[in-house]
Design a protein around this motif. Sequence first.
Motif, PDB file in Angstrom:
ATOM      1  N   PRO A 114       0.772  -1.246   0.000  1.00  0.00           N
ATOM      2  CA  PRO A 114       0.000   0.000   0.000  1.00  0.00           C
ATOM      3  C   PRO A 114       0.808   1.304   0.000  1.00  0.00           C
ATOM      4  CG  PRO A 114      -0.950  -1.564   1.537  1.00  0.00           C
ATOM      5  CD  PRO A 114       0.292  -2.196   1.022  1.00  0.00           C
TER       6      PRO A 114
ATOM      7  N   SER B 166       0.830   3.960  -3.170  1.00  0.00           N
ATOM      8  CA  SER B 166       0.288   5.318  -3.277  1.00  0.00           C
ATOM      9  C   SER B 166       1.384   6.313  -3.634  1.00  0.00           C
ATOM     10  CB  SER B 166      -0.484   5.708  -2.016  1.00  0.00           C
ATOM     11  OG  SER B 166       0.402   5.985  -0.981  1.00  0.00           O
TER      12      SER B 166
ATOM     13  N   ASP C 170     -10.557  -3.360  -7.439  1.00  0.00           N
ATOM     14  CA  ASP C 170     -10.399  -3.015  -6.042  1.00  0.00           C
ATOM     15  C   ASP C 170      -9.508  -1.785  -5.880  1.00  0.00           C
ATOM     16  OD1 ASP C 170     -11.289  -3.889  -3.675  1.00  0.00           O
ATOM     17  OD2 ASP C 170      -9.738  -5.388  -3.334  1.00  0.00           O
ATOM     18  N   ILE C 171      -8.328  -1.859  -6.537  1.00  0.00           N
ATOM     19  CA  ILE C 171      -7.334  -0.800  -6.412  1.00  0.00           C
ATOM     20  C   ILE C 171      -7.820   0.454  -7.144  1.00  0.00           C
ATOM     21  CG2 ILE C 171      -4.930  -0.213  -6.886  1.00  0.00           C
ATOM     22  CD1 ILE C 171      -4.338  -3.216  -6.881  1.00  0.00           C
TER      23      ILE C 171
ATOM     24  N   ASP D 168     -10.097   2.509  -5.088  1.00  0.00           N
ATOM     25  CA  ASP D 168      -9.377   3.337  -4.111  1.00  0.00           C
ATOM     26  C   ASP D 168      -8.894   4.642  -4.736  1.00  0.00           C
ATOM     27  OD1 ASP D 168      -9.664   1.545  -2.096  1.00  0.00           O
ATOM     28  OD2 ASP D 168      -7.628   0.724  -2.209  1.00  0.00           O
TER      29      ASP D 168
ATOM     30  N   SER E   1     -11.695   7.211  -5.859  1.00  0.00           N
ATOM     31  CA  SER E   1     -12.426   7.938  -4.827  1.00  0.00           C
ATOM     32  C   SER E   1     -11.763   9.273  -4.504  1.00  0.00           C
ATOM     33  CB  SER E   1     -12.528   7.077  -3.565  1.00  0.00           C
ATOM     34  OG  SER E   1     -11.233   6.817  -3.070  1.00  0.00           O
ATOM     35  N   LYS E   2     -10.505   9.444  -4.973  1.00  0.00           N
ATOM     36  CA  LYS E   2      -9.814  10.700  -4.653  1.00  0.00           C
ATOM     37  C   LYS E   2      -9.954  11.770  -5.741  1.00  0.00           C
ATOM     38  CE  LYS E   2      -6.737   7.978  -1.868  1.00  0.00           C
ATOM     39  NZ  LYS E   2      -5.837   6.871  -2.195  1.00  0.00           N
TER      40      LYS E   2
ATOM     41  N   ASP F  37      -7.087  -8.182  -4.103  1.00  0.00           N
ATOM     42  CA  ASP F  37      -5.850  -7.424  -4.181  1.00  0.00           C
ATOM     43  C   ASP F  37      -4.803  -8.155  -3.334  1.00  0.00           C
ATOM     44  OD1 ASP F  37      -3.761  -5.664  -3.859  1.00  0.00           O
ATOM     45  OD2 ASP F  37      -4.938  -4.077  -2.914  1.00  0.00           O
TER      46      ASP F  37
ATOM     47  N   LYS G 135      -8.189  -4.547   5.877  1.00  0.00           N
ATOM     48  CA  LYS G 135      -9.124  -4.983   4.831  1.00  0.00           C
ATOM     49  C   LYS G 135      -9.079  -6.512   4.719  1.00  0.00           C
ATOM     50  CE  LYS G 135     -10.287  -2.741   0.440  1.00  0.00           C
ATOM     51  NZ  LYS G 135      -9.692  -1.834  -0.566  1.00  0.00           N
TER      52      LYS G 135
END
Lengths: 453, 453
Positions: free
Chosen positions: A51, A55, A76-77, A80, A83-84, A277, A284
Motif C-alpha cells: 500500500p 500510493s 479493487d485498487i 481506491d 475515490s480521490k 488485491d 481490509k
Amino acid sequence: MTDILEKSQARQRLRSLGEALDSGALKQVARILNGGLSPSDIAHLLESSPPRQRSLLWNLVDKQLEGEVLQYLNEDIRGDFLSKFSAQELADLIEDFESDDLADLLQQLPDTVIQEVLNTMDEQDRQRVEEVLSYPEDTAGGLMNTDTITVRPDISIDVVLRYLRRHRTLPPMTDSLIVVSRRDEFIGMLPVTSLLVSNPAATVREVMDTDIEPIPVTLSDTKVAILFERYDLISAPVVAENGKLLGRITIDDVVDVIREDADHSLMRMAGLDDDEDTFAPVWKTSRRRAVWLGINLMTAFIASGVIGLFEETITKVVALAVLMPIVASMGGIAGSQTLTLVIRGMAVGQISSANVGWLLNREFLVSAMNGVLWALVVAGAATLWFKDIMLGAIIAAALVINLVAAALVGTVLPLFLRSRNIDPALAGGVILTTVTDVVGFVSFLGLATLFYA
Amino acid sequence: MTDILEKSQARQRLRSLGEALDSGALKQVARILNGGLSPSDIAHLLESSPPRQRSLLWNLVDKQLEGEVLQYLNEDIRGDFLSKFSAQELADLIEDFESDDLADLLQQLPDTVIQEVLNTMDEQDRQRVEEVLSYPEDTAGGLMNTDTITVRPDISIDVVLRYLRRHRTLPPMTDSLIVVSRRDEFIGMLPVTSLLVSNPAATVREVMDTDIEPIPVTLSDTKVAILFERYDLISAPVVAENGKLLGRITIDDVVDVIREDADHSLMRMAGLDDDEDTFAPVWKTSRRRAVWLGINLMTAFIASGVIGLFEETITKVVALAVLMPIVASMGGIAGSQTLTLVIRGMAVGQISSANVGWLLNREFLVSAMNGVLWALVVAGAATLWFKDIMLGAIIAAALVINLVAAALVGTVLPLFLRSRNIDPALAGGVILTTVTDVVGFVSFLGLATLFYA
C-alpha cells in the motif's frame, strides 16, 4: 531483441525502485515510471506493490498516463484511486476512453458523481456511455464498444477502401467491418483481410461473411468468452433483440473475462474474491478472512458435536480418537477431487442433465474401488498398530462409506447449488467438508459403539 | 439473431442425440453432426460425452472434418483417437494443418509414427514442421506458426497492396504483416489497418510500427500469454537469438494457454490433471485418483501418529478428542487461503523477493488478529460446553499458534517449492495440511498434557 533486452533492463531497474522510493529518490523513480514503461506495465507494478509504495508510485505517474493506467488496474485498487478524484478531474481523465472501459469505470463511482461526469460530456458521447451503462457489467452489453465501422452491402469494395482512407486511424482490434442494412440491422462481417485480396469492383455483399453469429446484448460475459474461444474470434458484433447493431466486443476484453472466470473457481474455493488485491492492507484483509474463518468454524463445531455424541465409546477405546481423523480427511480429499472436476466441467459447459447420470455412476464406482483398496491398507495398518482386528474392520467399513458419500455429494452438490443460484465454488467446499466430517465420524464412531458396546 | 436461434435449436436437437444414439438412429445423428455443427462444436460434444457415446459419435464424424475436430480436442482424448490411425491416414488428415497445430499433434505420437508421417510430406512442409517440433511445446517456439507474410521496409504501401492482392486469402489472424531486413531479421510490424488508411506512396518504413517487442523463441508459453494480455496483442513475431524471424504467435493459441494456466492451479490443488478428461472411463480415473488418495493417506497417518503420542492425556480428558479437529481444521482453512493467494499472485507475476517480506508480515498480522478473535469465541464455547475454563484457555492458545503457523507456511512454502522446481499447486496443499494438522494437534494436546499432567 533490443526491445526485450531494454524491457528486462527496465525491470531490473524496477527492482531497485523500492530502494529508490525508500531513499526518497522520487525524481529518479518518476523518470523510470513515465519514461520506459507502458500503462499496463505501470498498472502491474502498482498491483505488485504494498500500500505505501503503491500510493507513492501512483502520485508519481504522469497526469496524462493516469487514465490509461486506471483501465488496466484491478477493480479493487482502481476504486481506491478513483475515490480521490473530483468530477471535473474525472471528466478530463476519461476523455479518450472507449465506451466499455468508461462504463466499467463509472460503475465504480457513486451515482451523483456519475451524473456530474456525464454532464461534462457532449451529447453524442453521453448517449454512447449511457447506452453501455444501461446493460449489466457482466453481459455482452457491458463488454461492448460502440466505436464500430459499418458499411452497406450494396457498395463496392473500392468505395469501402476510399471511405476507410478518409480515416486517420481505425479503432483498435478492427479485424472486420460490420455490414448493416439501411435500418442498422446486422447482416454480416467484412474482414479487413478480404478487403485486401478482393477484386475492388466486387460488392460488399459478394465478399462479406454471413456465417457469423451476432451476440445478443443480454448474453452473459462467460458465454461470450466461450463463443470467442470456440470460434477463434477477434471481434464480434452485438445486436439488440430486434436485430439492430449496438456495438462490438473485442478479444482483449474477452481475455480478461476468461482470466477472471478461470480464476473464479480457484479463489472462491478458498473463500477469496476473484479480484482479490494481493497486497491489500491488514485491516481490509483481516475483515474478509474473518468471515470465512467464522463460517468454517461453525462447520468444525458441527463435527465436534458429532464426536461429542460418542464420548463414552472414545473413553473406552482411545484408539478411535487417534484414527478418526483418517476417515474424515480421506473423505474430504476424495470429495474435493470430485467437486473440483464437476465445478470445472460445469464452468466449461460440459456437464448437463444428459450426462450427469453417467458421471454419478462413474464417481460411485471409482470411489467404491478406491475405498476398498485403501480400506484394506488402513485396516491392515490399524490392526497391526493397535493389535485389534475389530478396529481394522470398523475403520475399513467407515472409510468405504465415507468415500462413497463423498463421491455422491461431490457430484450432486454443485449441480444442486447452481440450480439454486448459489455459487458452487464458494459454498461447495464448506458443505462438502461438513458432510464428509459428519459421515466419517458417525460411521466410524457409530460402528465402534455398536461393536464395543 | 437467426444464427443464434438456429444454434440453440441445434443444441436442443443435440440433447436428444443421446437418445437417438441409444435407439440406433445413427444416420440421423450423423446428419446433425456433420450438417450444422462447427468442428469446435463437435469437439465440445465429444468432450461432453461418456466413452461409449464418444466413440460412436467419433465414428460418425465426416472424414474431412476429422482433422479440424482433432485440433480442438483435449489432448487426452485426442491421444486415444490418434492411436487408431495409420501413418498414411494421419498424413491425409493433417494436410491442411498449421505448423503449430501439426507439431502439437505429432508430439503425441510414437517416434516411429512421426517419422513415417514426416516422410509422406514434401520437403518444404517437412522442414517447417521439423522446425516447430524442435522447440518444446510449452515455449514460444512450440506455439508459433510459420505462415507469416513478410515485407521489406523500403517498398511502398502501394506495392504491398498489389502484392497482397495476388493472394486468394491471407492466413487467419493476420492483423499485421511483418517487416524484415534482407537477412530476414525482424524490424517492425505493419498493421493491416495502417495499410488501409496510409498514403499509398509512403514507404513501409514510414508507416510501420517499431514499438513492438519480438518474442524470443525460447520464452515460456506462460510468459507469452502475459505479454499478449498486457499489451492487447492479436499476433506477435517470434525471433531466434540472432534476431532472425522464425514465425508468429496468434491470440487464438494464446487464449488456450491462458485457460490452461488458470485451470492449472485449480485442478492441481485437487490432485487432478490440468487437462483431465471429465468423462474418462472408470479404470483410468481410479488409477489416477488412487495415487492422490495414497499420498494424502500418508499425511493422515502422520497426524494420527501425533495424536497417538497423547493417548494417555486423551483418556484422562476425552473432551480433547472432541475439540481437537477444530484446531486442525481452522489452521487448514486459514493456511489454504494464504496458499491460494500466493499461488495466484505468483502465477500472474506479482510476487517477487522484493515484496514477499511485506506479504509475510501482513499474513502474520492478519492471522494473529483473526486467531485472537476466533480463539476468544472458541474458548468461550469450549468453557461453556465442558465447564472447564482451563480447556478454553488451552484451545485458545493452540488456535492462535496454529493460525500463525498456517500463515507463515502458506506464504513461504509456495515460494520455496517453486525455487526447487516443484509445482506449488500440486504439492503445496498436501504439505500445508500436514503442517497444520501436526502443529494443531501437538500444540493443543501438548499444552493439555502440560496442564492436566
